[in-house]
Design a protein around this motif. Structure first.
Motif, short mmCIF file in Angstrom:
data_model
loop_
_atom_site.label_atom_id
_atom_site.label_comp_id
_atom_site.label_asym_id
_atom_site.label_seq_id
_atom_site.Cartn_x
_atom_site.Cartn_y
_atom_site.Cartn_z
N ASP A 1 4.14 5.71 -9.06
CA ASP A 1 5.22 4.81 -8.67
C ASP A 1 5.20 3.56 -9.55
OD1 ASP A 1 7.22 3.45 -7.33
OD2 ASP A 1 5.90 2.79 -5.70
N ILE A 2 6.31 3.31 -10.21
CA ILE A 2 6.39 2.15 -11.10
C ILE A 2 6.31 0.83 -10.32
CG2 ILE A 2 8.90 1.78 -11.11
CD1 ILE A 2 8.68 1.60 -14.20
N LYS B 1 0.79 -1.23 0.00
CA LYS B 1 0.00 0.00 0.00
C LYS B 1 0.82 1.28 0.00
CE LYS B 1 -3.62 -2.37 2.63
NZ LYS B 1 -4.28 -2.49 3.95
N ASN B 2 2.08 1.21 0.43
CA ASN B 2 2.83 2.42 0.73
C ASN B 2 4.11 2.54 -0.10
OD1 ASN B 2 4.61 4.31 2.17
ND2 ASN B 2 3.01 4.28 3.75
N ALA B 3 4.14 3.51 -1.02
CA ALA B 3 5.31 3.71 -1.88
C ALA B 3 6.53 4.12 -1.07
CB ALA B 3 5.00 4.75 -2.95
N ARG B 4 6.32 4.91 -0.02
CA ARG B 4 7.45 5.34 0.80
C ARG B 4 8.12 4.16 1.49
NH1 ARG B 4 6.68 10.14 5.08
NH2 ARG B 4 6.51 11.27 3.09
N ALA B 5 7.30 3.22 1.97
CA ALA B 5 7.86 2.03 2.61
C ALA B 5 8.68 1.22 1.62
CB ALA B 5 6.74 1.17 3.20
N ILE C 1 6.70 -5.65 -4.14
CA ILE C 1 5.94 -6.90 -4.13
C ILE C 1 5.60 -7.33 -5.55
CG2 ILE C 1 3.81 -8.05 -3.42
CD1 ILE C 1 5.47 -7.46 -1.03
N VAL C 2 5.85 -8.58 -5.84
CA VAL C 2 5.45 -9.20 -7.10
C VAL C 2 4.50 -10.35 -6.77
CG1 VAL C 2 6.24 -10.67 -8.99
CG2 VAL C 2 7.50 -8.59 -8.42
#
Length: 204
Positions: A151-152, A25-29, A37-38
């Motif tokens: 975010d890619i 859920k979090n791009a910063r994390a 995650i894949v």
């Protein structure tokens, strides 16, 4: 026999489960930990082994595909816990933590007369993934994104790339204009696509 070798995580309160949910859920994390995650068996099969940090599989997946996990670092989740973590409506039972890769503009532009796709302000995760997949099929050598773009490593983007994210170099930049100038100096063709997805080739 997998039950003997592996302890199954059965609670959504487990620290690893909470960490997975945060990464999804979090791009910063994701940026802080330099992993993403894949999810899904196809993407799992295509992920370069040296970039996989850890694998998480549902109990049902392990029963059916245990051989795919042989020799790898993996954890088993109950089906219900896996479903709670999954970013998809119909979880396939496997996801993995993958190390981000670092690309530098200087390295990417060492290729003379390359074909680069420059994306400005693309906001839809699924669209970005589709663009990457299409770009790879069209023979693009790399993708350069404005820092305002989505975010890619968003899970929806990753799924939509269908593996192109592993093979196509990409980089976020502060200034699209200066990047266009840099690509032109190498004799490259830079096709710029804005949020409207209109494109132009700026070979000079």
């Amino acid at each position: 026999d997998f039950l003997v070798r592996e302890i199954m995580i059965t609670s959504t309160s487990n620290a690893q489960v909470k960490a997975l949910s945060k990464l999804i859920k979090n791009a910063r994390a994701r940026r802080q930990q330099q992993v993403y995650i894949v999810e899904g068996i196809r993407m799992f099969r295509e992920t370069p082994e040296d970039r996989i940090e850890k694998i998480y599989a549902s109990e049902s997946f392990v029963k059916e595909h245990e051989t795919l996990l042989a020799g790898k670092d993996w954890e088993m989740l109950s089906d219900s816990v896996f479903a709670s973590v999954s970013d998809t409506k119909t979880p396939q039972g496997v996801l993995c933590l993958v190390k981000m890769r670092e690309n530098r503009l200087e390295d990417m532009l060492q290729q003379k007369n390359g074909l680069w796709l420059i994306l400005e302000n693309v906001q839809d995760p699924g669209n970005l993934g589709t663009i990457l997949r299409t770009a790879e099929g069209a023979g693009v050598d790399g993708v350069i994104l404005s820092k305002e773009s989505v975010d890619i490593y968003n899970p929806k983007t990753i799924r939509s790339t269908m593996g192109s994210v592993y093979r196509l170099p990409f980089l976020y930049v502060d200034s699209i204009e200066s990047t266009n100038s840099s690509t032109a100096q190498t004799g490259s063709c830079a096709a710029t696509a804005r949020a409207t997805l209109s494109a132009r080739c700026s070979r000079r």
